[in-house]
Scaffold this motif. Structure first.
Motif, mmCIF file in Angstrom:
data_model
loop_
_atom_site.group_PDB
_atom_site.id
_atom_site.type_symbol
_atom_site.label_atom_id
_atom_site.label_comp_id
_atom_site.label_asym_id
_atom_site.label_seq_id
_atom_site.Cartn_x
_atom_site.Cartn_y
_atom_site.Cartn_z
ATOM 1 N N GLU A 180 -3.220 -5.292 5.000
ATOM 2 C CA GLU A 180 -1.858 -5.070 4.495
ATOM 3 C C GLU A 180 -1.700 -5.606 3.073
ATOM 4 O O GLU A 180 -1.047 -4.973 2.238
ATOM 5 N N ASP A 181 -2.296 -6.781 2.786
ATOM 6 C CA ASP A 181 -2.249 -7.351 1.427
ATOM 7 C C ASP A 181 -2.894 -6.402 0.430
ATOM 8 O O ASP A 181 -2.353 -6.155 -0.657
ATOM 9 N N VAL A 182 -4.045 -5.884 0.802
ATOM 10 C CA VAL A 182 -4.799 -5.014 -0.100
ATOM 11 C C VAL A 182 -4.053 -3.707 -0.342
ATOM 12 O O VAL A 182 -3.972 -3.229 -1.477
ATOM 13 N N ILE A 183 -3.492 -3.139 0.705
ATOM 14 C CA ILE A 183 -2.718 -1.903 0.558
ATOM 15 C C ILE A 183 -1.529 -2.137 -0.373
ATOM 16 O O ILE A 183 -1.254 -1.327 -1.264
ATOM 17 N N ALA A 184 -0.836 -3.257 -0.199
ATOM 18 C CA ALA A 184 0.318 -3.573 -1.046
ATOM 19 C C ALA A 184 -0.104 -3.709 -2.516
ATOM 20 O O ALA A 184 0.574 -3.191 -3.415
ATOM 21 N N GLU A 185 -1.222 -4.385 -2.768
ATOM 22 C CA GLU A 185 -1.702 -4.553 -4.146
ATOM 23 C C GLU A 185 -2.127 -3.212 -4.739
ATOM 24 O O GLU A 185 -1.863 -2.929 -5.910
ATOM 25 N N ALA A 186 -2.787 -2.389 -3.937
ATOM 26 C CA ALA A 186 -3.237 -1.076 -4.421
ATOM 27 C C ALA A 186 -2.045 -0.186 -4.767
ATOM 28 O O ALA A 186 -2.089 0.559 -5.744
ATOM 29 N N LYS B 12 0.730 -1.153 -5.955
ATOM 30 C CA LYS B 12 1.260 -1.608 -7.243
ATOM 31 C C LYS B 12 0.445 -1.025 -8.397
ATOM 32 O O LYS B 12 0.969 -0.790 -9.477
ATOM 33 N N GLU B 13 -0.845 -0.818 -8.163
ATOM 34 C CA GLU B 13 -1.773 -0.403 -9.214
ATOM 35 C C GLU B 13 -1.905 1.112 -9.350
ATOM 36 O O GLU B 13 -2.086 1.631 -10.444
ATOM 37 N N TYR B 14 -1.846 1.820 -8.211
ATOM 38 C CA TYR B 14 -2.118 3.260 -8.187
ATOM 39 C C TYR B 14 -0.951 4.029 -7.585
ATOM 40 O O TYR B 14 -0.317 3.567 -6.644
ATOM 41 N N SER B 15 -0.706 5.228 -8.107
ATOM 42 C CA SER B 15 0.279 6.099 -7.463
ATOM 43 C C SER B 15 -0.426 6.823 -6.320
ATOM 44 O O SER B 15 -1.640 7.040 -6.366
ATOM 45 N N ASP B 16 0.325 7.186 -5.299
ATOM 46 C CA ASP B 16 -0.258 7.802 -4.104
ATOM 47 C C ASP B 16 0.645 8.938 -3.624
ATOM 48 O O ASP B 16 1.196 8.879 -2.530
ATOM 49 N N PRO B 17 0.794 9.989 -4.446
ATOM 50 C CA PRO B 17 1.728 11.063 -4.088
ATOM 51 C C PRO B 17 1.343 11.801 -2.806
ATOM 52 O O PRO B 17 2.207 12.307 -2.100
ATOM 53 N N ASP B 18 0.058 11.858 -2.488
ATOM 54 C CA ASP B 18 -0.384 12.562 -1.284
ATOM 55 C C ASP B 18 -0.449 11.665 -0.054
ATOM 56 O O ASP B 18 -0.729 12.137 1.046
ATOM 57 N N GLY B 19 -0.237 10.372 -0.232
ATOM 58 C CA GLY B 19 -0.257 9.448 0.891
ATOM 59 C C GLY B 19 -1.633 9.243 1.509
ATOM 60 O O GLY B 19 -1.739 8.928 2.693
ATOM 61 N N VAL B 20 -2.685 9.375 0.721
ATOM 62 C CA VAL B 20 -4.045 9.248 1.248
ATOM 63 C C VAL B 20 -4.702 7.906 0.913
ATOM 64 O O VAL B 20 -5.759 7.587 1.448
ATOM 65 N N MET B 21 -4.055 7.128 0.069
ATOM 66 C CA MET B 21 -4.660 5.869 -0.372
ATOM 67 C C MET B 21 -4.933 4.924 0.790
ATOM 68 O O MET B 21 -6.006 4.326 0.875
ATOM 69 N N GLU B 22 -3.971 4.787 1.683
ATOM 70 C CA GLU B 22 -4.126 3.856 2.801
ATOM 71 C C GLU B 22 -5.363 4.207 3.632
ATOM 72 O O GLU B 22 -6.143 3.331 3.983
ATOM 73 N N GLN B 23 -5.548 5.489 3.926
ATOM 74 C CA GLN B 23 -6.715 5.910 4.696
ATOM 75 C C GLN B 23 -8.005 5.624 3.933
ATOM 76 O O GLN B 23 -9.013 5.226 4.520
ATOM 77 N N GLY B 24 -7.974 5.799 2.613
ATOM 78 C CA GLY B 24 -9.134 5.484 1.789
ATOM 79 C C GLY B 24 -9.488 4.009 1.832
ATOM 80 O O GLY B 24 -10.668 3.652 1.858
#
Length: 94
Positions: free
Chosen positions: A56-62, A64-76
């Motif tokens: 959860e910490d890492v997802i929150a930091e990511a 802040k750093e990257y946009s995720d319009p497709d909502g795929v960052m968390e799965q990555g």
């Protein structure tokens, strides 16, 4: 109990010819005598895991750093953690 993960200290992050790479030192197992190239996102995540962190910490930091319009960052990020744990690049904290 909350699971935390950290980068395996047997791998050092270095920049070689403008590219981020992990260099194995010590007990690097299957990666002995290898260099692992990291893309920008993996390099960012590796730096976060220098201290023990929850997913959860890492997802929150990511976020802040990257946009995720497709909502795929968390799965990555989950894939990164799974794969890096599998190969011993990340360790689960006790």
């Amino acid at each position: 109990m909350v699971r935390k993960f950290r980068a395996n200290p047997d791998f050092l992050l270095r920049e070689v010819a403008g590219e981020a790479v992990l260099i194995p030192i010590g007990e690097a197992g299957v990666f002995e005598n290898s260099v692992i190239s990291l893309n920008d996102t993996c390099c960012f995540l590796w730096k976060l895991f220098q201290t023990p962190r929850t997913i959860e910490d890492v997802i929150a930091e990511a976020k802040k750093e990257y946009s995720d319009p497709d909502g795929v960052m968390e799965q990555g990020i989950y894939s990164f953690i799974r794969d890096y744990l599998k190969y011993g690049l990340l360790l689960e904290e006790e």
